[in-house]
Scaffold this motif. Sequence first.
Motif, PDB file in Angstrom:
ATOM      1  N   TYR A  96      12.589  -7.637  20.860  1.00  0.00           N
ATOM      2  CA  TYR A  96      12.841  -7.548  22.310  1.00  0.00           C
ATOM      3  C   TYR A  96      11.565  -7.116  23.033  1.00  0.00           C
ATOM      4  CZ  TYR A  96      15.895  -6.890  26.375  1.00  0.00           C
ATOM      5  OH  TYR A  96      16.504  -7.011  27.606  1.00  0.00           O
ATOM      6  N   ARG A  97      10.879  -6.116  22.460  1.00  0.00           N
ATOM      7  CA  ARG A  97       9.674  -5.581  23.100  1.00  0.00           C
ATOM      8  C   ARG A  97       8.515  -6.577  23.050  1.00  0.00           C
ATOM      9  NH1 ARG A  97       5.293  -3.334  21.089  1.00  0.00           N
ATOM     10  NH2 ARG A  97       6.203  -3.209  18.988  1.00  0.00           N
ATOM     11  N   LYS A  98       8.285  -7.177  21.890  1.00  0.00           N
ATOM     12  CA  LYS A  98       7.136  -8.064  21.713  1.00  0.00           C
ATOM     13  C   LYS A  98       7.224  -9.319  22.571  1.00  0.00           C
ATOM     14  CE  LYS A  98       5.358  -6.843  17.158  1.00  0.00           C
ATOM     15  NZ  LYS A  98       5.075  -7.323  15.776  1.00  0.00           N
ATOM     16  N   GLN A  99       8.416  -9.860  22.713  1.00  0.00           N
ATOM     17  CA  GLN A  99       8.581 -11.116  23.442  1.00  0.00           C
ATOM     18  C   GLN A  99       9.085 -10.897  24.870  1.00  0.00           C
ATOM     19  OE1 GLN A  99       7.358 -13.582  22.016  1.00  0.00           O
ATOM     20  NE2 GLN A  99       7.349 -12.955  19.870  1.00  0.00           N
ATOM     21  N   PHE A 100       9.024  -9.639  25.337  1.00  0.00           N
ATOM     22  CA  PHE A 100       9.667  -9.296  26.605  1.00  0.00           C
ATOM     23  C   PHE A 100       9.109 -10.082  27.787  1.00  0.00           C
ATOM     24  CE2 PHE A 100      10.062  -6.679  30.447  1.00  0.00           C
ATOM     25  CZ  PHE A 100      11.445  -6.502  30.478  1.00  0.00           C
ATOM     26  N   LYS A 101       7.780 -10.168  27.885  1.00  0.00           N
ATOM     27  CA  LYS A 101       7.181 -10.809  29.063  1.00  0.00           C
ATOM     28  C   LYS A 101       7.583 -12.271  29.184  1.00  0.00           C
ATOM     29  CE  LYS A 101       3.107  -7.838  29.560  1.00  0.00           C
ATOM     30  NZ  LYS A 101       1.621  -7.795  29.561  1.00  0.00           N
ATOM     31  N   LYS A 102       7.404 -13.011  28.086  1.00  0.00           N
ATOM     32  CA  LYS A 102       7.721 -14.442  28.119  1.00  0.00           C
ATOM     33  C   LYS A 102       9.218 -14.683  28.331  1.00  0.00           C
ATOM     34  CE  LYS A 102       5.433 -15.169  24.244  1.00  0.00           C
ATOM     35  NZ  LYS A 102       4.823 -15.820  23.056  1.00  0.00           N
ATOM     36  N   THR A 103      10.036 -13.916  27.627  1.00  0.00           N
ATOM     37  CA  THR A 103      11.478 -14.147  27.722  1.00  0.00           C
ATOM     38  C   THR A 103      12.053 -13.656  29.051  1.00  0.00           C
ATOM     39  OG1 THR A 103      11.896 -12.058  26.543  1.00  0.00           O
ATOM     40  CG2 THR A 103      11.840 -14.079  25.235  1.00  0.00           C
ATOM     41  N   MET A 104      11.424 -12.641  29.624  1.00  0.00           N
ATOM     42  CA  MET A 104      11.910 -12.163  30.916  1.00  0.00           C
ATOM     43  C   MET A 104      11.650 -13.195  32.014  1.00  0.00           C
ATOM     44  SD  MET A 104      13.576  -9.905  32.519  1.00  0.00           S
ATOM     45  CE  MET A 104      13.707  -8.631  31.283  1.00  0.00           C
ATOM     46  N   VAL A 105      10.510 -13.865  31.941  1.00  0.00           N
ATOM     47  CA  VAL A 105      10.219 -14.932  32.911  1.00  0.00           C
ATOM     48  C   VAL A 105      11.257 -16.047  32.793  1.00  0.00           C
ATOM     49  CG1 VAL A 105       8.588 -16.758  33.516  1.00  0.00           C
ATOM     50  CG2 VAL A 105       7.749 -14.462  33.013  1.00  0.00           C
ATOM     51  N   LEU A 106      11.483 -16.506  31.556  1.00  0.00           N
ATOM     52  CA  LEU A 106      12.458 -17.576  31.342  1.00  0.00           C
ATOM     53  C   LEU A 106      13.872 -17.104  31.629  1.00  0.00           C
ATOM     54  CD1 LEU A 106      10.988 -19.102  28.064  1.00  0.00           C
ATOM     55  CD2 LEU A 106      10.998 -20.158  30.330  1.00  0.00           C
ATOM     56  N   GLY A 107      14.161 -15.861  31.268  1.00  0.00           N
ATOM     57  CA  GLY A 107      15.492 -15.321  31.529  1.00  0.00           C
ATOM     58  C   GLY A 107      15.794 -15.240  33.012  1.00  0.00           C
ATOM     59  N   THR A 108      14.794 -14.844  33.794  1.00  0.00           N
ATOM     60  CA  THR A 108      14.981 -14.752  35.248  1.00  0.00           C
ATOM     61  C   THR A 108      15.195 -16.137  35.852  1.00  0.00           C
ATOM     62  OG1 THR A 108      13.582 -12.774  35.340  1.00  0.00           O
ATOM     63  CG2 THR A 108      13.950 -13.965  37.410  1.00  0.00           C
ATOM     64  N   LEU A 109      14.319 -17.081  35.492  1.00  0.00           N
ATOM     65  CA  LEU A 109      14.462 -18.444  36.007  1.00  0.00           C
ATOM     66  C   LEU A 109      15.793 -19.056  35.575  1.00  0.00           C
ATOM     67  CD1 LEU A 109      10.855 -19.808  35.346  1.00  0.00           C
ATOM     68  CD2 LEU A 109      11.843 -19.148  37.549  1.00  0.00           C
TER      69      LEU A 109
END
Length: 235
Positions: A96-109
């Motif tokens: 969750y921590r390592k991939q947070f930035k990339k997944t948060m962008v996709l998760g938001t979109l």
Amino acid sequence: MKDNKKERDQELALSQVKKSVDQVYDGIMGNALFILVNIHILVFLLFAEPDNLAVYYLLMAVVMIPLYPAYTALYVALRGTGEDKRSIYKRFFEGYRKQFKKTMVLGTLGSFFTAFMLYNSLFFSIIDQSAMRRAVDILLVFVLMFLLGLVPLIAEEKGTLKDHLKEMSKKLFQSALRGAAALLILFVSIYFGRLLIFPLIIGFSLAAHAQRVLYKHQKDRDFSEKQEANKKTRK
């Protein structure tokens, strides 16, 4: 000699049993972690009162944002089963921590797009425009397939989000197939989870596992094709 062979066979059988038990345990606990991280979504759906539909779907988009990071973390955690000696909990939260930035962008979109499409689907249903509603629903399904298809690339490959998108474009059909398999399993799990709790206990983990199997199969196939091409070149 026979006794030694028998002991080795017994050890191998016990090792296989232990591996299977560990996989089931990790699948159930990883699934539980995924649900726990996203429990606020269930609370929202149960208690939110949609007086204003636009505001309701906007809030729905906000609460759904953690879904994608949590699913990617689940994939990462299950990937380490049998290989990584750390607990499922450590693997999940580290993923969750390592991939947070990339997944948060996709998760938001993805969450805002999903909420917007659901709002439009409801609107076209109310005004009795079934053709437009079906078009919106189909578009939503394809976008979800695309987002889910990206998960193995984010979890398995190094690089930026742009790199993952480029890689996915090269194998778009295979990526869409992975996403479709995961989406189907998730839909079935959630649908039958209303009647029987068991699908929800393992459904999200099963979807992530199916994607990993398909991803590994594709990588093995690509490797074999590359070896064959190299052999032909040498000849």
